[in-house]
Write a protein that holds these residues in place. Structure first.
Motif, PDB file in Angstrom:
ATOM      1  N   ARG A 177       0.838  -1.218   0.000  1.00 26.71           N
ATOM      2  CA  ARG A 177       0.000   0.000   0.000  1.00 26.71           C
ATOM      3  C   ARG A 177       0.868   1.261   0.000  1.00 26.71           C
ATOM      4  O   ARG A 177       0.651   2.183  -0.795  1.00 26.71           O
ATOM      5  N   SER A 178       1.868   1.282   0.874  1.00 24.76           N
ATOM      6  CA  SER A 178       2.776   2.435   0.923  1.00 24.76           C
ATOM      7  C   SER A 178       3.546   2.581  -0.382  1.00 24.76           C
ATOM      8  O   SER A 178       3.743   3.692  -0.891  1.00 24.76           O
ATOM      9  N   SER A 179       3.974   1.438  -0.925  1.00 21.22           N
ATOM     10  CA  SER A 179       4.750   1.461  -2.160  1.00 21.22           C
ATOM     11  C   SER A 179       3.924   1.998  -3.327  1.00 21.22           C
ATOM     12  O   SER A 179       4.395   2.836  -4.107  1.00 21.22           O
ATOM     13  N   VAL A 180       2.692   1.508  -3.463  1.00 25.01           N
ATOM     14  CA  VAL A 180       1.831   1.947  -4.568  1.00 25.01           C
ATOM     15  C   VAL A 180       1.553   3.445  -4.471  1.00 25.01           C
ATOM     16  O   VAL A 180       1.605   4.174  -5.472  1.00 25.01           O
ATOM     17  N   LEU A 181       1.281   3.931  -3.255  1.00 25.94           N
ATOM     18  CA  LEU A 181       0.993   5.357  -3.093  1.00 25.94           C
ATOM     19  C   LEU A 181       2.190   6.221  -3.472  1.00 25.94           C
ATOM     20  O   LEU A 181       2.048   7.261  -4.129  1.00 25.94           O
ATOM     21  N   GLN A 182       3.389   5.772  -3.065  1.00 26.40           N
ATOM     22  CA  GLN A 182       4.576   6.556  -3.393  1.00 26.40           C
ATOM     23  C   GLN A 182       4.833   6.556  -4.897  1.00 26.40           C
ATOM     24  O   GLN A 182       5.150   7.600  -5.486  1.00 26.40           O
ATOM     25  N   VAL A 183       4.663   5.399  -5.531  1.00 27.31           N
ATOM     26  CA  VAL A 183       4.957   5.322  -6.966  1.00 27.31           C
ATOM     27  C   VAL A 183       3.910   6.071  -7.781  1.00 27.31           C
ATOM     28  O   VAL A 183       4.252   6.816  -8.706  1.00 27.31           O
ATOM     29  N   VAL A 184       2.624   5.901  -7.456  1.00 27.56           N
ATOM     30  CA  VAL A 184       1.597   6.546  -8.268  1.00 27.56           C
ATOM     31  C   VAL A 184       1.698   8.069  -8.177  1.00 27.56           C
ATOM     32  O   VAL A 184       1.362   8.777  -9.140  1.00 27.56           O
ATOM     33  N   ALA A 185       2.175   8.575  -7.059  1.00 28.51           N
ATOM     34  CA  ALA A 185       2.386  10.020  -6.948  1.00 28.51           C
ATOM     35  C   ALA A 185       3.637  10.450  -7.698  1.00 28.51           C
ATOM     36  O   ALA A 185       3.667  11.510  -8.340  1.00 28.51           O
TER      37      ALA A 185
END
Length: 248
Positions: free
Chosen positions: A153-161
């Motif tokens: 979840r943290s990884s996806v949020l960082q990458v999508v931003a």
């Protein structure tokens, strides 16, 4: 307020659905770079994190690498890799940048998921005669899954931003309206692009939050009677504490 309304009007304008830079096309590019980067990062980080969590070896190295990777400026790394890979390989350079940014959270989620398991559960499984592979896939992986999804979840949020900066090297994505709108003075377009990125991040976060909750074993989800603390509630507290460590 007028700027916000202008941004909403820009998003829902029929013109946004036509052409090479139509919003659905930019949204698909944003999701494509996010999905590919997180998938590659998961292939690298999850087995490594499970190995660290199962054996208890290499944790200090993993923490140091993850901390160093988090300190890397994403925009500077993207420009550097584009120069190293060459302008003809900008997509590859962008994916490598996003993979490097995605690995720390996934790695931390994988090994802290194992560390949060009560060691008495592992000892009991070993005493029952389970092999190390059986302990890994039948005990540790299921019990560590919620924290692994928390890392995802943290990884996806960082990458999508961060994928938003791909527009700086002409790779599209929802950052394109932002990058294009700044020199043109089209602040409704800039704000509209920012709103779309924020909404996409919130939707992905909600979906992964639901997945993380669903991955918690039913026994741990059972609420403890008021005034009493059970092993399940203590494990839940431990899970929450480890989630805070991943987020940090």
């Amino acid at each position: 307020m007028n700027l916000f309304l202008d941004a909403i009007a820009w998003i829902f304008s029929p013109d946004r659905l036509e052409g090479q830079y139509a919003l659905p096309v930019l949204l698909a590019q944003q999701l494509w770079y996010t999905a590919v980067s997180v998938l590659i990062a998961a292939v690298i980080a999850v087995p490594a994190g499970w190995l660290i969590g199962h054996t208890g070896r290499g944790r200090e190295v993993a923490v140091a690498v993850a901390g160093a990777a988090r300190a890397i400026p994403s925009f500077g790394l993207l420009v550097l890799l584009v120069l190293v890979f060459g302008v003809l390989h900008r997509p590859e350079a962008a994916v490598v940048t996003f993979v490097i940014l995605a690995i720390p959270s996934l790695l931390a989620g994988a090994y802290t998921g194992f560390e949060a398991i009560d060691r008495r559960v592992i000892d009991a499984a070993r005493a029952m005669g389970m092999t190390e592979w059986q302990i890994l896939f039948k005990v540790e992986v299921p019990l560590g899954l919620p924290l692994l999804i928390g890392g995802l979840r943290s990884s996806v949020l960082q990458v999508v931003a961060t994928v938003t900066i791909a527009a700086y090297v002409n790779l599209g994505g929802l950052g394109f309206p932002i990058i294009q709108g700044i020199p043109l003075g089209r602040f409704d377009q800039v704000l509209g692009g920012a709103i779309l990125v924020a909404v996409l991040a919130l939707v992905l976060d909600a979906l992964l939050a639901w997945a993380q909750h669903a991955a918690v074993p039913r026994a741990l989800r059972a609420s403890a009677p008021s005034g009493r603390r059970t092993p399940s509630s203590r494990n839940t507290d431990r899970t929450t504490t480890t989630e805070e460590r991943i987020a940090a």
